[in-house]
Design an enzyme around this catalytic site. Structure first.
Site, short mmCIF file in Angstrom:
data_model
loop_
_atom_site.label_atom_id
_atom_site.label_comp_id
_atom_site.label_asym_id
_atom_site.label_seq_id
_atom_site.Cartn_x
_atom_site.Cartn_y
_atom_site.Cartn_z
N GLU A 180 0.84 -1.20 0.00
CA GLU A 180 0.00 0.00 0.00
C GLU A 180 0.87 1.24 0.00
O GLU A 180 1.71 1.41 0.87
CB GLU A 180 -0.90 0.01 1.24
CG GLU A 180 -1.77 -1.23 1.33
CD GLU A 180 -3.07 -0.97 2.06
OE1 GLU A 180 -3.60 0.16 1.95
OE2 GLU A 180 -3.54 -1.89 2.72
C1 LIG Z 1 -6.54 -10.38 6.62
C2 LIG Z 1 -5.51 -9.28 6.66
C3 LIG Z 1 -5.24 -8.54 5.54
C4 LIG Z 1 -4.27 -7.56 5.57
N1 LIG Z 1 -3.98 -6.90 4.41
C5 LIG Z 1 -2.95 -6.04 4.38
C6 LIG Z 1 -2.51 -5.50 3.15
O1 LIG Z 1 -3.05 -5.84 2.09
N2 LIG Z 1 -1.46 -4.64 3.15
C7 LIG Z 1 -0.84 -4.27 4.31
O2 LIG Z 1 0.10 -3.47 4.27
N3 LIG Z 1 -1.23 -4.77 5.50
C8 LIG Z 1 -2.25 -5.65 5.55
N4 LIG Z 1 -2.62 -6.22 6.73
C9 LIG Z 1 -1.93 -5.77 7.94
C10 LIG Z 1 -0.55 -6.42 8.08
O3 LIG Z 1 -0.65 -7.80 7.86
C11 LIG Z 1 -0.07 -6.16 9.50
O4 LIG Z 1 -0.10 -4.78 9.79
C12 LIG Z 1 1.35 -6.64 9.75
O5 LIG Z 1 1.62 -7.91 9.19
C13 LIG Z 1 1.53 -6.68 11.27
O6 LIG Z 1 2.85 -7.05 11.60
P1 LIG Z 1 3.24 -7.11 13.13
O7 LIG Z 1 4.60 -7.73 13.19
O8 LIG Z 1 3.04 -5.80 13.76
O9 LIG Z 1 2.17 -8.08 13.80
P2 LIG Z 1 1.91 -9.64 13.48
O10 LIG Z 1 2.17 -9.93 12.06
O11 LIG Z 1 0.59 -9.94 14.06
O12 LIG Z 1 3.06 -10.34 14.32
C14 LIG Z 1 2.97 -10.52 15.71
C15 LIG Z 1 3.72 -11.81 16.03
O13 LIG Z 1 3.77 -11.94 17.45
C16 LIG Z 1 3.46 -13.25 17.81
N5 LIG Z 1 2.93 -13.22 19.17
C17 LIG Z 1 1.76 -12.69 19.59
N6 LIG Z 1 1.63 -12.85 20.91
C18 LIG Z 1 2.75 -13.47 21.34
C19 LIG Z 1 3.20 -13.92 22.62
N7 LIG Z 1 2.48 -13.75 23.72
N8 LIG Z 1 4.41 -14.54 22.70
C20 LIG Z 1 5.18 -14.70 21.58
N9 LIG Z 1 4.78 -14.31 20.35
C21 LIG Z 1 3.59 -13.69 20.23
C22 LIG Z 1 2.44 -13.69 16.77
O14 LIG Z 1 2.38 -15.10 16.67
C23 LIG Z 1 3.00 -13.04 15.51
O15 LIG Z 1 3.90 -13.86 14.81
C24 LIG Z 1 -3.59 -7.24 6.76
C25 LIG Z 1 -3.87 -7.98 7.91
C26 LIG Z 1 -4.80 -8.99 7.87
C27 LIG Z 1 -5.06 -9.79 9.13
#
Ligand SMILES: Cc1cc2nc3c(=O)[nH]c(=O)nc-3n(C[C@H](O)[C@H](O)[C@H](O)COP(=O)(O)OP(=O)(O)OC[C@H]3O[C@@H](n4cnc5c(N)ncnc54)[C@H](O)[C@@H]3O)c2cc1C
Ligand SMILES: *[C@@H]1O[C@H](CO)[C@@H](O)[C@H](O)[C@H]1NC(C)=O
Ligand SMILES: *[C@@H]1O[C@H](CO)[C@@H](O)[C@H](O)[C@H]1NC(C)=O
Length: 287
Positions: free
Chosen positions: A91
């Site tokens: 995006e």
């Molecule tokens: C269906 C869907 C569609 C999306 N589409 C888009 C898109 O098209 N374009 C875009 O830019 N973004 C999109 N997003 C958003 C994007 O996927 C997220 O913003 C991004 O991947 C988040 O990354 P993160 O590392 O912050 O969180 P996450 O990817 O959620 O990573 C968090 C990690 O922490 C781990 N975790 C959680 N709790 C614990 C714990 N207590 N102990 C150890 N580990 C833990 C989890 O298992 C996970 O691996 C979408 C999201 C979804 C759900």
């Protein structure tokens, strides 16, 4: 996601930057513990650890609850075809600043991708079948855009502290959007597409100031590219991880600083440091 996304992601990561005193396997092996523990190996955690690594802080430990990295960037093999079940689009492309994810996707990894032309007006279906008239839908989109433009001006006039921030719904009411927010089916579809879909929350609880305008698009451009590659969008996270974590010849991460299947259940702070508790099949461990 994007660089403001990237930095937002990094902020969102549960990164414990305090000088960590770590209790390992129940014993207080303070000096031996890592300086930084990162909870979660999604885009945020993997990017945060990379940033630390590049700054010379390599004494870190990433604890991931599941058996894989990538988090919500996730593909699934669905009857022989890999289908994205999380993030799908890059995006914010073709603007003033380069979205840091874009060159990784389009040049380094060359993931198959397509510019998405969201021609919303031409494909909104009626509940009882058939399409809504395009001109009718376009009028509704134009009205929603006009209200949003007023919201943008209001947003820009608010104090940077956020003390006077309001919700997007409150802004719509201020500008007489019907007059209590979108109400007809098409108004609701357009509203969902403009706000819920991007913000992942309803306009009622979404901050006007931080999302109107949306920095992902003002910084990186209006374009969105759909990633449709059998390797999966999550390859980006593997690529970033491979920049600083040890991998074997097949590319699999074998670095002891990444621990999978470690659910963090408790983080406690005391005068002697920070203690992180994890749970796994063998019970509760202290890290
Ligand atoms: C269906 C869907 C569609 C999306 N589409 C888009 C898109 O098209 N374009 C875009 O830019 N973004 C999109 N997003 C958003 C994007 O996927 C997220 O913003 C991004 O991947 C988040 O990354 P993160 O590392 O912050 O969180 P996450 O990817 O959620 O990573 C968090 C990690 O922490 C781990 N975790 C959680 N709790 C614990 C714990 N207590 N102990 C150890 N580990 C833990 C989890 O298992 C996970 O691996 C979408 C999201 C979804 C759900
Ligand atoms: C999906 O799984 C099937 C069966 O395990 C396997 O034969 C196939 O190669 C996989 N496809 C992809 C794209 O990974
Ligand atoms: C993506 O990469 C292709 C092939 O190198 C290039 O032709 C194209 O201009 C790139 N697209 C964008 C939007 O940067």
């Amino acid at each position: 996601m994007s660089s403001s996304t990237s930095s937002a992601l990094v902020l969102a990561a549960a990164v414990l930057l305090a000088a960590l005193t770590v209790a390992q396997h129940g014993s207080l092996a303070a000096a031996a513990g890592p300086r930084v523990i990162i909870v979660g190996a999604g885009m945020s955690g993997i990017s945060a650890a990379k940033t630390l690594s590049e700054a010379g802080i390599t004494d870190l430990l990433i604890l991931e609850a599941t058996d894989r990295i990538g988090g919500r960037m996730h593909k699934k093999n669905f009857s022989g075809i890999n289908v994205e079940i999380g993030a799908n689009w890059v995006e914010g492309v073709n603007g003033g600043k380069m979205n840091p994810i874009w060159p990784i996707v389009n040049e380094t990894l060359k993931l198959r991708n397509f510019l998405t032309d969201f021609s919303v007006a031409t494909n909104i279906y009626k509940e009882d079948g058939g399409l809504y008239d395009e001109a009718y839908v376009q009028k509704i989109i134009d009205r929603a855009d006009a209200v949003e433009s007023k919201g943008e001006k209001l947003s820009a006039s608010l104090p940077a502290s956020g003390s006077d921030d309001i919700s997007i719904l409150a802004m719509q009411r201020l500008y007489d959007h019907q007059p209590n927010g979108p109400a007809t089916p098409v108004d609701m579809v357009v509203d969902y597409f403009k706000y819920d879909f991007e913000g992942a929350e309803p306009p009622r609880v979404t901050s006007l100031q931080t999302t109107v305008p949306n920095p992902t698009f003002t910084d990186f451009g209006e374009d969105e590219y759909f990633v449709a590659d059998h390797l999966g969008y999550e390859t980006v996270v593997h690529y970033l991880a491979g920049q600083y974590l040890k991998t074997d010849s097949s590319g699999k991460i074998v670095d002891p600083r990444l621990l999978l299947n470690k659910v963090v259940t408790e983080i406690s702070y005391s005068s002697s440091g920070v203690s992180v508790r994890t749970e796994d099949k063998s019970g509760v461990l202290h890290w």
